[in-house]
Enzyme design. Sequence first.
Site, PDB file in Angstrom:
ATOM      1  CE  LYS A   8       0.735   1.272   4.481  1.00  0.00           C
ATOM      2  NZ  LYS A   8       1.740   2.328   4.684  1.00  0.00           N
ATOM      3  CG  ASP A 132       0.168  -1.190   8.499  1.00  0.00           C
ATOM      4  OD1 ASP A 132       0.495  -2.233   9.084  1.00  0.00           O
ATOM      5  OD2 ASP A 132       0.922  -0.588   7.708  1.00  0.00           O
TER       6      ASP A 132
END
Length: 269
Positions: A8, A132
């Site tokens: 990401k 995350d």
Amino acid sequence: MLDFPNAKINLGLYITEKRSDGFHNLQSCFYPVQWCDALEILPSTEEQFKMTGLPVPGSSESNLCLKAYKLLQQDYSLPPVHMHLHKVIPMGAGLGGGSADAAFTLRMLNKLFELKLDADALENYARQLGSDCAFFVQNKPVIATERGDVFEPVKLSLSGYTCVVVYPGIHITTAEAYGSIKPQQPSCDMHMLLKQDVEIWHDILKNDFETALFPKYPELQQAKSKLYEAGAVYASMTGSGSAVYGLFKTEEPGELVFPDHYAIWKGLL
């Protein structure tokens, strides 16, 4: 079962305050990109874990894939598995590769053994593995807050943009990055800014870690400048570093010349 945990990038990253538990609250937009590891999980007669590709620091027992398996095993009677992780996404780059590996392990075990866990349940397990990790359960653009594990859906598509990610081979630990950060509230409204054209983001949508890390690692600033020189409409460091990315409106960015030891990924979003 074979799957490909992806990286990401962070579109803006603001460290807003230090928490009483020692972590930090943040605000950022997480956006998936298809720079991928490869992960295979098969039922086995004995537990096996194999790693290839980029070397991963630490023992196998500390790997997040194995931790994810052990976490689910506490609540479910999982049989032994053979796991093979082929590491491609650089570590210490701010790309979330290890977190993706953990989340994909949870997803794959859920499917392989028909545990019937919904997305919320998988995210709750993922939050126990890393700040995350939960993002990669649904793997869609979100605005992340608190530790990076509370999500708000965001209507944002960068479809058609080419993303170039540059990793200069510098491993920046989370402790190093956060050790020099001064929490503050963002100077812009991220929700409003993400609705604007990407070209508006230049000099407005910021990553707080750049201020702390660019003076220490000038090659990061140089990489960002080169991306702009090659025609990027927006460029930024991702996460707490050290990868830097650029967004281009064309499939063929201008000339990009980096040292041979840099890792470069390019792909359409």
